[in-house]
Design a protein around this motif. Structure first.
Motif: not given
Length: 410
Positions: A320, A322-324, A329, A331, A376
């Motif tokens: 996994w 993530w990115s902002d 947000k 995931k 998620f």
């Protein structure tokens, strides 16, 4: 299994290498541990480099940690050669580091743009804190940035640059952004959000070259159509390639990265490898995969340390990351490309949704979420358990997630 007479050298002071060193001590290993990093900075968090402005250095561990844990920290040093048979490392200052076990954690480097003008001043890539400081120092109101590449790094920088007041254009050669790493539903919504924030996104468009301004810095990006995009700054974000040159020269088996097994073992006895530089097996999947994610590097570090110390192998983890971007947000868990159908839960245009990717048997193989931590976590758990879901129930955002399960973990 090693004992305290064994000397361990970890080459690479990023997330993966630092985690290996820390876990060795956490599990009671008392022998010498040396962590070698090419950058002059102590190990630091890399995600903020593209997700926030300013290029602030956020250490992975307090400064005193390494001395307290008796982890030798050799910074600003590049390993030029590895004698895998003798476990000897030759550093760029001519010194030799003799060990019994070597763990490679050298990461990846940005791909370079292969067009005329790609080396002009004002053209950046992003991997290190110094890269981030150089880039964000050139952004601000009245400045114009062209991002070449519509992947996660490019879009995160586009988001950051807009917050800093810069004009931003993203140029992507594929027909949509995130073409290799995200489903169409997520890519389309991210494109819409960036455009709503004032970013121009040009897809299906290749870069033919970069031309200089009168001061010698980059002044424009020339597209394959002949159109010219005037700019002050360019970020090239077209992917990364593994730093496997040291491993190759040492005779380790490599194919798009250092080949490792599920415990991080390379083809050379006494040499392990973790992180972005490796191609690794994934539980329940055939073949090997190169994952560019901190959770993957951390999981491999746990596996390597368990293997070295003779501990039970940790349970495999679902990959996994993530990115902002702006107020989103994101995931993502699993591998999007393995899915055959998708199920959307939530409002795609409302800023909170999840896209579940299912295989032919109805098992969840990936989930992409935006501002939806519950979906998620559920998707990640279902993947680990091989759960089969009912698409109609899963699509009903008013129904509890557990009612979607046909078999497997709820």
């Amino acid at each position: 299994m090693i004992d305290d007479s064994v000397r361990v050298a970890v080459v690479g002071a990023g997330h993966g290498g630092t985690t290996v060193a820390a876990l060795l001590r956490q599990h009671g290993f008392g022998g010498p541990v040396t962590l070698v990093g090419a950058e002059p900075h102590p190990p630091y968090h890399r995600p903020p480099l593209s997700k926030s402005a300013g290029g602030a250095l956020e250490p992975l561990r307090p400064e005193a940690f390494y001395a307290e844990q008796r982890i030798g920290l050799t910074l600003g040093a590049t390993v030029r050669a590895l004698d895998a048979r003798e476990s000897v490392l030759l550093l760029d200052d001519g010194s030799r580091l003799v060990s019994d076990v070597v763990v490679l954690a050298l990461g990846a480097r940005p791909r370079r743009l292969q067009v005329p003008g790609a080396d002009l001043p004002g053209v950046h890539t992003l991997r290190t804190v110094d890269d981030a400081r150089a880039l964000t120092g050139e952004l601000g109101p009245g400045r114009s940035l062209v991002v070449v590449g519509g992947g996660y790094i490019g879009l995160e920088i586009a988001s950051t640059a807009r917050r800093l007041g810069a004009e931003v254009t993203v140029v992507e050669v594929a027909e949509r952004v995130l073409g290799r790493s995200a489903g169409a539903e997520l890519a389309d919504r991210l494109t819409a959000r960036h455009r709503a924030q004032g970013t121009r996104i040009l897809t299906g468009t290749a870069v033919a070259g970069l031309t200089p301004a009168p001061d010698g810095r980059v002044g424009a990006v020339v597209l394959d159509s002949g159109r010219s995009l005037p700019c002050d700054v360019v970020l090239v974000g077209i992917g990364a390639q593994p730093c496997d040159e040291l491993a190759r020269s040492a005779g380790l088996e490599c194919d798009g990265g250092v080949l490792v097994d599920e415990r991080g073992r390379t083809s050379a006895p006494g040499v392990w490898a973790v992180g972005d530089m490796t191609r690794r097996p994934l539980a329940g999947r055939s073949g090997r995969f190169r994952l560019e994610s901190i959770p993957s590097a951390g999981e491999q570090a746990k596996q390597v340390v368990a293997d070295l110390l003779g501990l039970p192998a940790p349970a495999p983890e679902v990959p996994w990351f993530w990115s902002d971007q702006f107020d989103l947000k994101l995931k993502i868990a699993g591998l999007v490309g393995l899915g055959e159908t998708t199920v959307v839960r939530g409002d795609l245009d409302g800023g909170r949704f999840a896209v579940f990717h299912l295989d032919g048997a109805g098992r969840v193989v990936a989930v992409e979420t935006v501002n939806s931590p519950g979906e998620f976590m559920a998707g990640k758990k279902w993947m680990a358990a091989g759960s089969v879901v009912r698409p109609d129930a899963l699509a009903d955002a008013s129904a509890p997630l557990r009612e979607s399960i046909v078999e497997g973990a709820t």
